[in-house]
Design a protein around this motif. Structure first.
Motif, PDB file in Angstrom:
ATOM      1  N   LYS A 287      76.297  29.273 -14.538  1.00 26.86           N
ATOM      2  CA  LYS A 287      76.043  28.364 -13.415  1.00 26.86           C
ATOM      3  C   LYS A 287      76.240  26.911 -13.826  1.00 26.86           C
ATOM      4  CE  LYS A 287      72.822  31.396 -10.929  1.00 26.86           C
ATOM      5  NZ  LYS A 287      71.435  31.539 -10.406  1.00 26.86           N
ATOM      6  N   ARG A 288      75.770  26.571 -15.002  1.00 23.20           N
ATOM      7  CA  ARG A 288      75.931  25.192 -15.479  1.00 23.20           C
ATOM      8  C   ARG A 288      77.407  24.869 -15.714  1.00 23.20           C
ATOM      9  NH1 ARG A 288      70.901  23.729 -19.604  1.00 23.20           N
ATOM     10  NH2 ARG A 288      69.226  24.334 -18.160  1.00 23.20           N
ATOM     11  N   SER A 289      78.164  25.851 -16.167  1.00 20.93           N
ATOM     12  CA  SER A 289      79.588  25.624 -16.405  1.00 20.93           C
ATOM     13  C   SER A 289      80.323  25.379 -15.094  1.00 20.93           C
ATOM     14  CB  SER A 289      80.197  26.816 -17.143  1.00 20.93           C
ATOM     15  OG  SER A 289      79.620  26.948 -18.427  1.00 20.93           O
ATOM     16  N   VAL A 290      79.999  26.167 -14.074  1.00 25.44           N
ATOM     17  CA  VAL A 290      80.600  25.957 -12.752  1.00 25.44           C
ATOM     18  C   VAL A 290      80.206  24.584 -12.216  1.00 25.44           C
ATOM     19  CG1 VAL A 290      80.560  26.735 -10.344  1.00 25.44           C
ATOM     20  CG2 VAL A 290      80.750  28.409 -12.196  1.00 25.44           C
ATOM     21  N   TYR A 291      78.952  24.223 -12.396  1.00 33.61           N
ATOM     22  CA  TYR A 291      78.434  22.934 -11.947  1.00 33.61           C
ATOM     23  C   TYR A 291      79.183  21.784 -12.623  1.00 33.61           C
ATOM     24  CZ  TYR A 291      74.863  19.202 -11.547  1.00 33.61           C
ATOM     25  OH  TYR A 291      74.186  18.032 -11.316  1.00 33.61           O
ATOM     26  N   ILE A 409      73.521  19.237 -20.538  1.00 32.62           N
ATOM     27  CA  ILE A 409      73.094  20.582 -20.142  1.00 32.62           C
ATOM     28  C   ILE A 409      73.621  21.702 -21.044  1.00 32.62           C
ATOM     29  CG2 ILE A 409      72.851  19.864 -17.742  1.00 32.62           C
ATOM     30  CD1 ILE A 409      75.458  21.260 -17.079  1.00 32.62           C
ATOM     31  N   PHE A 410      74.276  21.346 -22.156  1.00 31.54           N
ATOM     32  CA  PHE A 410      74.750  22.357 -23.097  1.00 31.54           C
ATOM     33  C   PHE A 410      74.175  22.073 -24.486  1.00 31.54           C
ATOM     34  CE2 PHE A 410      78.148  22.085 -19.841  1.00 31.54           C
ATOM     35  CZ  PHE A 410      77.997  23.361 -19.316  1.00 31.54           C
ATOM     36  N   PRO A 411      74.068  23.097 -25.343  1.00 28.08           N
ATOM     37  CA  PRO A 411      73.440  22.927 -26.658  1.00 28.08           C
ATOM     38  C   PRO A 411      74.153  21.897 -27.527  1.00 28.08           C
ATOM     39  CG  PRO A 411      73.657  25.259 -26.124  1.00 28.08           C
ATOM     40  CD  PRO A 411      74.436  24.505 -25.078  1.00 28.08           C
ATOM     41  N   LEU A 412      73.385  21.303 -28.428  1.00 31.75           N
ATOM     42  CA  LEU A 412      73.909  20.231 -29.279  1.00 31.75           C
ATOM     43  C   LEU A 412      75.123  20.672 -30.078  1.00 31.75           C
ATOM     44  CD1 LEU A 412      71.983  17.705 -31.413  1.00 31.75           C
ATOM     45  CD2 LEU A 412      73.629  19.180 -32.557  1.00 31.75           C
ATOM     46  N   LYS A 417      82.485  19.439 -27.957  1.00 33.93           N
ATOM     47  CA  LYS A 417      83.589  20.273 -27.460  1.00 33.93           C
ATOM     48  C   LYS A 417      83.460  20.529 -25.965  1.00 33.93           C
ATOM     49  CE  LYS A 417      82.969  23.481 -30.627  1.00 33.93           C
ATOM     50  NZ  LYS A 417      82.137  22.773 -31.598  1.00 33.93           N
ATOM     51  N   ALA A 418      82.228  20.691 -25.472  1.00 38.24           N
ATOM     52  CA  ALA A 418      82.038  20.914 -24.036  1.00 38.24           C
ATOM     53  C   ALA A 418      82.513  19.701 -23.239  1.00 38.24           C
ATOM     54  CB  ALA A 418      80.570  21.212 -23.732  1.00 38.24           C
ATOM     55  N   ILE A 419      82.145  18.504 -23.703  1.00 39.72           N
ATOM     56  CA  ILE A 419      82.610  17.283 -23.039  1.00 39.72           C
ATOM     57  C   ILE A 419      84.137  17.238 -23.066  1.00 39.72           C
ATOM     58  CG2 ILE A 419      82.661  14.757 -23.159  1.00 39.72           C
ATOM     59  CD1 ILE A 419      79.822  14.922 -24.403  1.00 39.72           C
ATOM     60  N   ALA A 420      84.720  17.562 -24.210  1.00 36.56           N
ATOM     61  CA  ALA A 420      86.176  17.515 -24.352  1.00 36.56           C
ATOM     62  C   ALA A 420      86.862  18.493 -23.410  1.00 36.56           C
ATOM     63  CB  ALA A 420      86.565  17.826 -25.795  1.00 36.56           C
ATOM     64  N   VAL A 421      86.343  19.721 -23.312  1.00 33.90           N
ATOM     65  CA  VAL A 421      86.966  20.738 -22.474  1.00 33.90           C
ATOM     66  C   VAL A 421      86.913  20.352 -21.002  1.00 33.90           C
ATOM     67  CG1 VAL A 421      86.667  23.084 -21.581  1.00 33.90           C
ATOM     68  CG2 VAL A 421      86.698  22.678 -24.039  1.00 33.90           C
ATOM     69  N   PHE A 422      85.753  19.954 -20.517  1.00 36.10           N
ATOM     70  CA  PHE A 422      85.636  19.622 -19.100  1.00 36.10           C
ATOM     71  C   PHE A 422      86.390  18.332 -18.758  1.00 36.10           C
ATOM     72  CE2 PHE A 422      81.821  22.377 -19.536  1.00 36.10           C
ATOM     73  CZ  PHE A 422      82.190  23.335 -18.595  1.00 36.10           C
ATOM     74  N   ALA A 485      68.581  22.296 -22.941  1.00 37.58           N
ATOM     75  CA  ALA A 485      69.437  23.348 -23.493  1.00 37.58           C
ATOM     76  C   ALA A 485      69.006  23.597 -24.931  1.00 37.58           C
ATOM     77  CB  ALA A 485      70.903  22.947 -23.434  1.00 37.58           C
ATOM     78  N   VAL A 486      68.378  24.730 -25.171  1.00 35.21           N
ATOM     79  CA  VAL A 486      67.882  25.054 -26.508  1.00 35.21           C
ATOM     80  C   VAL A 486      69.061  25.136 -27.477  1.00 35.21           C
ATOM     81  CG1 VAL A 486      66.660  26.751 -27.918  1.00 35.21           C
ATOM     82  CG2 VAL A 486      65.932  26.318 -25.559  1.00 35.21           C
ATOM     83  N   PRO A 487      69.006  24.401 -28.613  1.00 41.95           N
ATOM     84  CA  PRO A 487      70.107  24.454 -29.580  1.00 41.95           C
ATOM     85  C   PRO A 487      70.386  25.879 -30.047  1.00 41.95           C
ATOM     86  CG  PRO A 487      68.617  22.639 -30.090  1.00 41.95           C
ATOM     87  CD  PRO A 487      67.957  23.443 -29.015  1.00 41.95           C
ATOM     88  N   LEU A 488      71.641  26.163 -30.347  1.00 36.46           N
ATOM     89  CA  LEU A 488      72.012  27.493 -30.819  1.00 36.46           C
ATOM     90  C   LEU A 488      71.272  27.844 -32.102  1.00 36.46           C
ATOM     91  CD1 LEU A 488      75.885  27.399 -30.255  1.00 36.46           C
ATOM     92  CD2 LEU A 488      74.115  28.221 -28.691  1.00 36.46           C
TER      93      LEU A 488
END
Length: 505
Positions: A287-291, A409-412, A417-422, A485-488
């Protein structure tokens, strides 16, 4: 208060209060210095885009590089492609090698690329290749900045300030655009008339000169203690947070004790590649990824559609002279800058979900209304620009919040990489928008009804973004990143503990 990471009974696991200690810090000169040193990335990007757009026309002149119109326009495309590649490449490096290392490297890459562009000496095939290569390198540097700097700001700014600071910093892109417009009006046009061969080179050197000053300030910033902690560098993380706390005390700040109950037990996780990232995003956070994807794509389409075609709209539909268009562009940029600076604090007070949904819905609705007025022939160049200023006052705050959201909203371990991908997906989708709007303008036979279709599509996308935010939005205001977002690394340790308890039973 715990002054150092406490030991854990489990080998290889660190118990630490460092994230809580960062979030309880008062605002100090350190945070101001951090914002100035890192926020300049967006000023450079706005300045670079504005001046590059300005220079593009002059590169076709015989007394400069005598490029074809297509070859000159290609420099912008190559720069944007470089941003995408840089975001993906340096985004992974940011998570692996640290925020500080990368925000120094990415700025240096930009400085080299933009500086070398000014050394282009001809219009032959190899010089065009050289020109494109240097624009690609400059774009890579700025694209890499997005991942490294959003990560660093989110991790170093206390939770209660994080929203307004991140939104304000991302909004300073438009401060660069304002500076670029003022340079054009006050300086560049005169240089262009007197010595066009020198003028375009100055355009590409202004950013690097500013960047050289800032890189000296960045060298004295600490690494993100959160990143150090999650990557097995607990002692270094303690040194970094102690240095920050010492500066607070030296300036008379008061540090409240941190309850031991806020400690995290962390087992540093292995590095995550893009394949694992996709699994983490869409398996653990669908859901967060779609958001996040919706916010980034919708704002990118709107911005690229309007920003890269507003000059054509003013010229084709309102007969504005080329020499006067920078004045309208200046008003457009000021409106975009004021939105994040004025509304940013409300994202911390009123709430992320409410404000993101509100700004997206407001900008989409206002764009549709202004499109209807445009189709009816009720707008002049001035009132059309005023309408854009109002629309993007809200859209700019919402778009900046999109970057904030992806960083929160994504783990540390996968944040960079999440910022880069989106960001990259949004850039690729946004690149289609100017082509779509350009086809609708059709200067040979301009029809307001055709362009209204483009406005309606842009409005529908922003309204969709607002509705998705209302449904899937995350209440991140005032919360620690580790709570959002709990770290991995924490998840893996908790999973191991649960497995051990199950074995005992």
């Amino acid at each position: 208060m715990s002054s150092a990471p406490a030991g854990s009974d489990t080998p290889g696991v660190v118990r630490s209060l460092i994230p809580a200690r960062i979030d309880r810090l008062p605002w100090t000169l350190f945070h101001t210095r951090l914002v100035v040193a890192l926020g300049v990335a967006w000023i450079l990007d706005g300045l670079e885009i504005t001046l590059a757009s300005l220079v593009m026309g002059s590169l076709t002149r015989p007394e400069t590089l005598n490029l074809s119109a297509a070859a000159s326009a290609g420099t912008a495309t190559v720069y944007l492609v470089g941003q995408v590649v840089g975001a993906l490449f340096f985004g992974r490096m940011t998570d692996r090698f640290g925020r500080k290392n990368l925000f120094l490297i990415t700025l240096a890459v930009y400085l080299v690329g933009s500086g070398l562009t000014a050394a282009t000496a001809g219009s032959g095939t190899w010089w065009v290749v050289y020109l494109y290569a240097t624009r690609f390198i400059a774009g890579m540097g700025i694209g890499g900045e997005y991942a490294a700097i959003n990560s660093a700001i989110d991790e170093l700014i206390p939770a209660r300030y994080r929203g307004r600071v991140d939104i304000g910093v991302n909004g300073t892109y438009w401060a660069g655009s304002v500076v670029g417009a003022l340079v054009q009006l006050a300086v560049y046009n005169q240089f262009l008339q007197d010595d066009p061969s020198l003028a375009w080179r100055i355009g590409f050197l202004i950013g690097p000169v500013l960047g050289l000053v800032i890189i000296l300030v960045r060298r004295n910033l600490p690494e993100s203690p959160r990143w150090q902690l999650m990557n097995g560098r607990a002692a270094e993380a303690e040194e970094s947070i102690t240095r920050i706390e010492a500066e607070v005390r030296e300036r008379g700040g008061t540090l409240e004790p941190v309850a031991e109950s806020r400690a995290l037990e962390i087992r540093p996780a292995r590095h995550t590649g893009y394949l694992r990232l996709v699994r983490v995003l869409f398996r653990d956070y669908p859901k967060r990824s779609v958001y996040a994807l919706t916010l980034m794509v919708t704002q990118s389409f709107l911005y690229n559609a309007i920003y890269f075609t507003y000059a054509m709209v003013l010229g084709v539909f309102f007969d504005v002279r080329d020499a006067d268009i920078p004045l309208y562009g200046l008003a457009f940029a000021v409106g975009n800058l004021l939105g994040p600076l004025t509304l940013g604090w409300l994202f911390d007070i009123v709430g992320r979900k409410q404000m993101i949904a509100g700004t997206y819905l407001a900008s989409g609705t206002l764009l549709l209304v202004s499109g209807l007025l445009f189709r009816a022939g009720l707008l002049t160049a001035t009132t059309q620009t005023a309408a854009w200023v109002i629309v993007f006052f809200f859209a700019s705050a919402g778009a900046s919040a999109g970057y904030l959201t992806v960083g929160e909203i994504f783990p540390l371990e996968v944040r960079g990489k999440a910022i880069a991908v989106f960001f990259s997906i949004a850039q690729l989708v946004g690149a289609v928008a100017p082509l779509f709007y350009g086809a609708l303008i059709d200067d040979a036979n301009p029809d307001p009804h055709h362009l209204f279709l483009g406005y309606a599509v842009g409005a529908a996308l922003m309204i969709t973004g607002g509705l998705v935010a209302a449904v899937l939005g995350v209440a991140a205001e005032g919360r620690s990143l580790e709570d959002i977002a709990v770290p991995l690394s924490v998840k893996e340790h908790l999973a191991e503990q649960a497995a051990e308890r199950a074995d005992i039973r």
